[in-house]
Design a protein around this motif. Structure first.
Motif, mmCIF file in Angstrom:
data_model
loop_
_atom_site.group_PDB
_atom_site.id
_atom_site.type_symbol
_atom_site.label_atom_id
_atom_site.label_comp_id
_atom_site.label_asym_id
_atom_site.label_seq_id
_atom_site.Cartn_x
_atom_site.Cartn_y
_atom_site.Cartn_z
ATOM 1 N N VAL A 5 0.161 12.263 -1.059
ATOM 2 C CA VAL A 5 -0.422 13.538 -0.802
ATOM 3 C C VAL A 5 -0.010 14.262 -2.388
ATOM 4 O O VAL A 5 0.792 14.277 -2.878
ATOM 5 C CB VAL A 5 0.323 14.207 0.190
ATOM 6 C CG1 VAL A 5 -0.218 15.806 0.083
ATOM 7 C CG2 VAL A 5 0.172 13.740 1.576
ATOM 8 N N SER A 17 -5.668 13.283 -1.063
ATOM 9 C CA SER A 17 -4.517 12.079 -1.026
ATOM 10 C C SER A 17 -5.107 10.953 -1.802
ATOM 11 O O SER A 17 -6.259 10.751 -2.317
ATOM 12 C CB SER A 17 -4.680 11.576 0.504
ATOM 13 O OG SER A 17 -6.177 11.346 0.814
ATOM 14 N N ALA A 18 -4.178 10.003 -2.091
ATOM 15 C CA ALA A 18 -4.380 8.757 -2.843
ATOM 16 C C ALA A 18 -3.734 7.760 -2.033
ATOM 17 O O ALA A 18 -2.824 7.928 -1.622
ATOM 18 C CB ALA A 18 -3.745 8.816 -4.298
ATOM 19 N N ARG A 19 -4.688 6.761 -1.987
ATOM 20 C CA ARG A 19 -4.077 5.456 -1.303
ATOM 21 C C ARG A 19 -4.103 4.345 -2.410
ATOM 22 O O ARG A 19 -5.344 3.980 -2.961
ATOM 23 C CB ARG A 19 -4.735 4.957 -0.187
ATOM 24 C CG ARG A 19 -4.494 3.490 0.295
ATOM 25 C CD ARG A 19 -5.105 3.293 1.592
ATOM 26 N NE ARG A 19 -4.117 3.996 2.644
ATOM 27 C CZ ARG A 19 -4.428 3.971 3.905
ATOM 28 N NH1 ARG A 19 -5.513 3.247 4.355
ATOM 29 N NH2 ARG A 19 -3.563 4.572 4.664
ATOM 30 N N ASP A 65 0.392 5.643 0.266
ATOM 31 C CA ASP A 65 -0.050 6.754 0.309
ATOM 32 C C ASP A 65 0.594 7.879 -0.352
ATOM 33 O O ASP A 65 1.711 8.095 -0.069
ATOM 34 C CB ASP A 65 -0.308 7.007 1.908
ATOM 35 C CG ASP A 65 -1.284 5.958 2.458
ATOM 36 O OD1 ASP A 65 -2.428 5.625 1.973
ATOM 37 O OD2 ASP A 65 -1.095 5.541 3.738
ATOM 38 N N MET A 99 0.667 -1.082 0.123
ATOM 39 C CA MET A 99 -0.101 -0.142 0.052
ATOM 40 C C MET A 99 0.847 1.187 -0.013
ATOM 41 O O MET A 99 1.793 1.329 0.518
ATOM 42 C CB MET A 99 -1.067 0.032 1.264
ATOM 43 C CG MET A 99 -1.693 1.222 1.297
ATOM 44 S SD MET A 99 -2.869 1.150 2.731
ATOM 45 C CE MET A 99 -2.772 -0.318 3.580
ATOM 46 N N SER A 143 6.592 3.216 -6.028
ATOM 47 C CA SER A 143 6.808 3.609 -4.502
ATOM 48 C C SER A 143 8.205 4.173 -4.501
ATOM 49 O O SER A 143 8.787 4.446 -5.543
ATOM 50 C CB SER A 143 6.739 2.295 -3.966
ATOM 51 O OG SER A 143 7.820 1.231 -4.500
ATOM 52 N N SER A 174 -7.852 4.811 -4.044
ATOM 53 C CA SER A 174 -8.846 5.627 -2.957
ATOM 54 C C SER A 174 -8.521 6.956 -3.173
ATOM 55 O O SER A 174 -7.293 7.190 -2.478
ATOM 56 C CB SER A 174 -8.944 4.910 -1.903
ATOM 57 O OG SER A 174 -9.342 3.799 -1.622
ATOM 58 N N GLU A 224 -3.469 0.507 -3.463
ATOM 59 C CA GLU A 224 -3.545 -0.836 -3.057
ATOM 60 C C GLU A 224 -3.443 -1.695 -4.079
ATOM 61 O O GLU A 224 -4.117 -1.905 -4.895
ATOM 62 C CB GLU A 224 -4.646 -0.792 -1.859
ATOM 63 C CG GLU A 224 -4.867 -0.156 -0.644
ATOM 64 C CD GLU A 224 -6.035 -0.660 -0.035
ATOM 65 O OE1 GLU A 224 -6.059 -1.393 0.504
ATOM 66 O OE2 GLU A 224 -6.849 0.453 -0.055
#
Length: 152
Positions: free
Chosen positions: A5, A134-136, A3, A1, A152, A124, A138
Motif C-alpha cells: 500500500v 497500491s503496488a503489486r 503487495d 508476489m 519483502s 502493477s 511480481e
C-alpha cells in the motif's frame, strides 16, 4: 508476489528507492503497469534518485526513452504511452538498449509486448482510495526473485 500500500508520494518514492538499491550493479528489466497517474514515473524517480540521480525525472513520453549513466550503470527509462506502432521500436534500435547489466524501466510495456524481452519484475500500480495507491510486485524470472528478496 508482494503487495504494497502506497499511502502517498513519499511511499512511492521509497519503494522506488528500495528497488533501485536492489538492482544496483545487478541489471534488470522492469515493466511498470498502471493507468495514468498511478505513480509509474514517481516510482522511477525514487529508483533513479537512490542510484545517485540529482536532477528532475520526467516521463519520456515524446522521446520514448531517457538514458542515464549512474555510477557506471546504464539505465534506460522508456515510456511507450504515445507509441503508435510497435515497429517504431525497431527503427529506434530497441534491442541495442538491452545489454547485459543494463537496467531497463518500461512504462506502458503492453503497447509493444511482442518487441520486448520478458521482464524480470512486473510492477502493477493502481488506485485504492483518494490519495493512496497500491503496488503489486511480481518476479517473472529467477533474477526477479533475487531482486524482490530485500523488498519483502
Amino acid at each position: 508476489m508482494i503487495d504494497v500500500v502506497l499511502a502517498d508520494e513519499e511511499a512511492t518514492l521509497a519503494l522506488g528507492a528500495r528497488l533501485g538499491h536492489a538492482c544496483r550493479k545487478e541489471g534488470a528489466i522492469i515493466f511498470l503497469l498502471g493507468t495514468l497517474g498511478t505513480g509509474k514515473t514517481t516510482l522511477t524517480r525514487g529508483f533513479l534518485q537512490a542510484l545517485g540521480h540529482k536532477g528532475t525525472v520526467k516521463s519520456p513520453t515524446y522521446t520514448l526513452v531517457e538514458p542515464y549513466i549512474l555510477n557506471q550503470q546504464q539505465i534506460y527509462h522508456f515510456d511507450l504511452y504515445r507509441l503508435t506502432d510497435p515497429q517504431e521500436l525497431e527503427f529506434m534500435g530497441i534491442q541495442d538498449y538491452f545489454t547485459p547489466g543494463a537496467i531497463i524501466l518500461i512504462e506502458w510495456p503492453e503497447r509493444a509486448l511482442s518487441w520486448l524481452p520478458p521482464p524480470d519484475l512486473q510492477i502493477s500500480l493502481g488506485y485504492l482510495e483518494i490519495g493512496s495507491r497500491s503496488a503489486r510486485l511480481e518476479a517473472k524470472t529467477e533474477r526477479g526473485q533475487h531482486l524482490l528478496h530485500p523488498i519483502s
